[in-house]
Scaffold this motif. Structure first.
Motif, PDB file in Angstrom:
ATOM      1  N   GLY A  36     -83.543  45.470 -19.825  1.00  0.00           N
ATOM      2  CA  GLY A  36     -83.146  46.764 -20.336  1.00  0.00           C
ATOM      3  C   GLY A  36     -81.747  47.159 -19.913  1.00  0.00           C
ATOM      4  O   GLY A  36     -81.102  46.488 -19.093  1.00  0.00           O
ATOM      5  N   ALA A  37     -81.279  48.279 -20.434  1.00  0.00           N
ATOM      6  CA  ALA A  37     -79.961  48.787 -20.087  1.00  0.00           C
ATOM      7  C   ALA A  37     -79.934  49.393 -18.688  1.00  0.00           C
ATOM      8  O   ALA A  37     -78.857  49.608 -18.126  1.00  0.00           O
ATOM      9  N   THR A  38     -81.106  49.636 -18.119  1.00  0.00           N
ATOM     10  CA  THR A  38     -81.225  50.254 -16.802  1.00  0.00           C
ATOM     11  C   THR A  38     -81.872  49.257 -15.849  1.00  0.00           C
ATOM     12  O   THR A  38     -82.898  48.649 -16.189  1.00  0.00           O
ATOM     13  N   ASP A  39     -81.305  49.086 -14.684  1.00  0.00           N
ATOM     14  CA  ASP A  39     -81.882  48.164 -13.711  1.00  0.00           C
ATOM     15  C   ASP A  39     -83.325  48.568 -13.401  1.00  0.00           C
ATOM     16  O   ASP A  39     -83.636  49.747 -13.241  1.00  0.00           O
ATOM     17  N   GLY A  40     -84.196  47.556 -13.311  1.00  0.00           N
ATOM     18  CA  GLY A  40     -85.594  47.824 -13.012  1.00  0.00           C
ATOM     19  C   GLY A  40     -86.469  47.998 -14.227  1.00  0.00           C
ATOM     20  O   GLY A  40     -87.638  48.374 -14.093  1.00  0.00           O
ATOM     21  N   PHE A 383     -85.914  57.776 -23.023  1.00  0.00           N
ATOM     22  CA  PHE A 383     -85.218  57.693 -24.303  1.00  0.00           C
ATOM     23  C   PHE A 383     -83.701  57.786 -24.129  1.00  0.00           C
ATOM     24  O   PHE A 383     -82.950  57.162 -24.883  1.00  0.00           O
ATOM     25  N   ARG A 384     -83.245  58.562 -23.165  1.00  0.00           N
ATOM     26  CA  ARG A 384     -81.799  58.642 -22.928  1.00  0.00           C
ATOM     27  C   ARG A 384     -81.276  57.389 -22.247  1.00  0.00           C
ATOM     28  O   ARG A 384     -80.173  56.914 -22.541  1.00  0.00           O
ATOM     29  N   LEU A 385     -82.067  56.847 -21.320  1.00  0.00           N
ATOM     30  CA  LEU A 385     -81.628  55.651 -20.611  1.00  0.00           C
ATOM     31  C   LEU A 385     -81.746  54.389 -21.461  1.00  0.00           C
ATOM     32  O   LEU A 385     -80.943  53.459 -21.312  1.00  0.00           O
ATOM     33  N   GLU A 386     -82.769  54.351 -22.310  1.00  0.00           N
ATOM     34  CA  GLU A 386     -83.048  53.172 -23.136  1.00  0.00           C
ATOM     35  C   GLU A 386     -83.191  53.611 -24.595  1.00  0.00           C
ATOM     36  O   GLU A 386     -84.303  53.777 -25.112  1.00  0.00           O
ATOM     37  N   PRO A 387     -82.094  53.827 -25.306  1.00  0.00           N
ATOM     38  CA  PRO A 387     -82.157  54.366 -26.673  1.00  0.00           C
ATOM     39  C   PRO A 387     -82.991  53.528 -27.640  1.00  0.00           C
ATOM     40  O   PRO A 387     -83.463  54.053 -28.655  1.00  0.00           O
ATOM     41  N   ALA A 433     -81.392  53.453 -10.279  1.00  0.00           N
ATOM     42  CA  ALA A 433     -80.412  53.211 -11.338  1.00  0.00           C
ATOM     43  C   ALA A 433     -80.254  54.457 -12.219  1.00  0.00           C
ATOM     44  O   ALA A 433     -79.134  54.791 -12.628  1.00  0.00           O
ATOM     45  N   ALA A 434     -81.368  55.140 -12.496  1.00  0.00           N
ATOM     46  CA  ALA A 434     -81.303  56.350 -13.331  1.00  0.00           C
ATOM     47  C   ALA A 434     -80.458  57.425 -12.664  1.00  0.00           C
ATOM     48  O   ALA A 434     -79.703  58.164 -13.331  1.00  0.00           O
ATOM     49  N   ALA A 435     -80.547  57.532 -11.336  1.00  0.00           N
ATOM     50  CA  ALA A 435     -79.787  58.541 -10.619  1.00  0.00           C
ATOM     51  C   ALA A 435     -78.294  58.281 -10.668  1.00  0.00           C
ATOM     52  O   ALA A 435     -77.483  59.216 -10.522  1.00  0.00           O
ATOM     53  N   ARG A 436     -77.907  57.030 -10.868  1.00  0.00           N
ATOM     54  CA  ARG A 436     -76.493  56.677 -10.920  1.00  0.00           C
ATOM     55  C   ARG A 436     -75.893  56.878 -12.295  1.00  0.00           C
ATOM     56  O   ARG A 436     -74.661  56.849 -12.432  1.00  0.00           O
ATOM     57  N   ARG A 437     -76.739  57.076 -13.311  1.00  0.00           N
ATOM     58  CA  ARG A 437     -76.214  57.147 -14.674  1.00  0.00           C
ATOM     59  C   ARG A 437     -76.079  58.605 -15.136  1.00  0.00           C
ATOM     60  O   ARG A 437     -76.714  59.506 -14.592  1.00  0.00           O
TER      61      ARG A 437
END
Length: 437
Positions: A36-40, A383-387, A433-437
């Motif tokens: 995915g676009a987000t680690d983990g 949905f925002r992290l993984e469109p 990872a979400a907290a960094r984006r």
């Protein structure tokens, strides 16, 4: 609304079956792990079956087996339903298994034993893929609406994937009429491992059935006095160490049969196999007559964590420390707005330590619930992290691998059907990872 939904799915399924080329019969379709676009986060898109099914829904979510394998079902809600397996092969603490593989489908399994009638479809597998003694069980459901239409269709079959033979089997072919019962299908199941029995709740009547695995026989146990012919049966049931079955019924949406009488539906019901009777647990209260739709049990600890479709969370205890008897607690809710304003919440995953529950709703919100303190933390929006998953429906509970990753299914709404994805999340990595984006 329901009729338009079914019509849209039927039209899509027909187009798919006509347009998709059918691979060779001995092919074993697979899908490779994607990052995915987000680690983990990782995902696999369910492949077509050799006989042409394109899996666009996944009402079974995902389930796990003792060897670390993850099972997920895909279906088109009209013609066929299939089972897929993600083995631990190619996986590690750093990433899950590499390959998701098709292991069988209902049409092929029934055709192999001459148990599919002309023009007959297998609408879907709705029950959680459930492991028992080397087999993963998935009965089918061929009529989803709460009306008498189920009487025009043949009853459900018991399907099971045998891990040693590596085949999906139709176990009901030698039953009268080639089905476990004359009419109706199962929407949820629960296992009594001590007795070798699988319980099932039927749509649309809410009747409870017991399947004796060794004898391959299915028996109707009956149901509580619901005072109405059709009910919304909870999508998750559970058992305790004594083999007692616990179940619920009721919903708030009009298309699910609402309103429901609080005197009948605002609490948990049980079936006691030793006494052979149903029991009302009127002190084990449910909010707004909403049935339990997701559950995860820890048999060694004697605990289960459960949620309704709007994110209200409960705990079942086999032995309440205060009373010494089975107990029930409401732990809290994850949304601070009226239930009719809450998006359906169909993902519940509880970590192995039983300290945190992760829930997800149809808006993509990922919420962490502290099971000890009742604290709610909004961790991310999928949905925002993984469109790629935006506006999909998310479904699944009680599916974890040996490395602390949980799994669920993502699939498009009937108006915009998309191929099902099995999704894996490592919560610690994903939230960092979400907290960094």
């Amino acid at each position: 609304m329901r009729s338009r939904w079914l019509a849209a799915v039927a039209a899509f399924a027909w187009i798919v079956l006509v347009a998709v080329p059918v691979p060779a019969a001995d092919a074993a379709p697979t899908a490779r792990r994607q990052v995915g676009a987000t680690d983990g986060l990782w995902y696999w898109q369910l492949p077509d079956t050799p006989n042409g099914l394109v899996p666009v829904q996944a009402w079974s979510g995902a389930g796990s087996a003792p060897d670390g394998a993850i099972y997920v079902a895909g279906m088109d809600h009209v013609t066929n339903a299939a089972l897929y397996r993600l083995g631990p092969e190619g996986g590690s603490a750093g990433a899950p298994g590499l390959t998701l593989a098709y292991v069988g489908d209902a049409r092929a399994a029934s055709q192999a034993v001459g148990n599919l009638r002309p023009g007959e479809g297998i609408e879907k597998f709705h029950t959680h893929p459930t492991w028992l003694d080397g087999r993963v069980y998935l009965p089918n459901l061929n009529h989803s609406t709460l009306d008498a239409g189920y009487l025009e269709k043949r009853g459900f079959h018991w399907y099971a994937y045998d891990e040693s033979d590596r085949r999906l089997l139709d176990l009901s072919a030698d039953r009268p009429g080639g089905a476990a019962v004359a009419h109706g299908g199962l929407v949820s199941i629960a296992v009594d491992r001590g007795r070798g029995v699988i319980y099932g709740a039927m749509v649309p009547t809410g009747d409870i059935y017991a399947y004796d695995v060794r004898r391959n026989t299915t028996r109707r146990l009956g149901r509580p006095d619901y005072r109405r012919p059709y009910v919304y049966a909870g999508r998750a049931m559970w058992t305790d160490a004594r083999g007692r079955l616990y179940f619920t019924a009721g919903a708030a949406q009009p298309w699910n049969g609402a309103p429901y009488d609080p005197a009948i539906f605002d609490h948990v019901h049980a079936y006691d196999p030793a006494a052979g009777r149903f029991v009302e647990l009127t002190d084990w209260r449910l909010h707004e007559q909403r049935a339990i739709d997701t559950a995860q049990c820890f048999p060694v600890a004697g605990e289960c964590y459960l949620a309704d479709g709007v994110g209200r969370i409960y705990r079942f205890l086999e032995r309440d420390p205060e009373t010494g008897r089975p107990g029930w607690q409401e732990l809290g809710k994850i949304w601070d707005r009226p239930a009719d304003k809450v998006e359906a919440t169909w993902v519940l995953q509880v970590n192995r330590a039983r300290t945190k529950a992760y829930l997800m709703n149809k808006s993509g919100a990922v919420v962490e619930f502290d099971l000890g303190q009742g604290r709610v933390t909004r961790r991310a929006n999928l949905f925002r992290l993984e469109p790629r998953f935006a506006n999909m429906w998310l479904y699944g509970y009680d599916a974890w691998d040996a490395h602390g990753r949980f799994y669920f299914a993502a699939f498009g709404k009937p108006a915009a059907p998309t191929r099902v994805s099995l999704v894996a999340i490592d919560p610690e990595r994903f939230f960092r990872a979400a907290a960094r984006r």
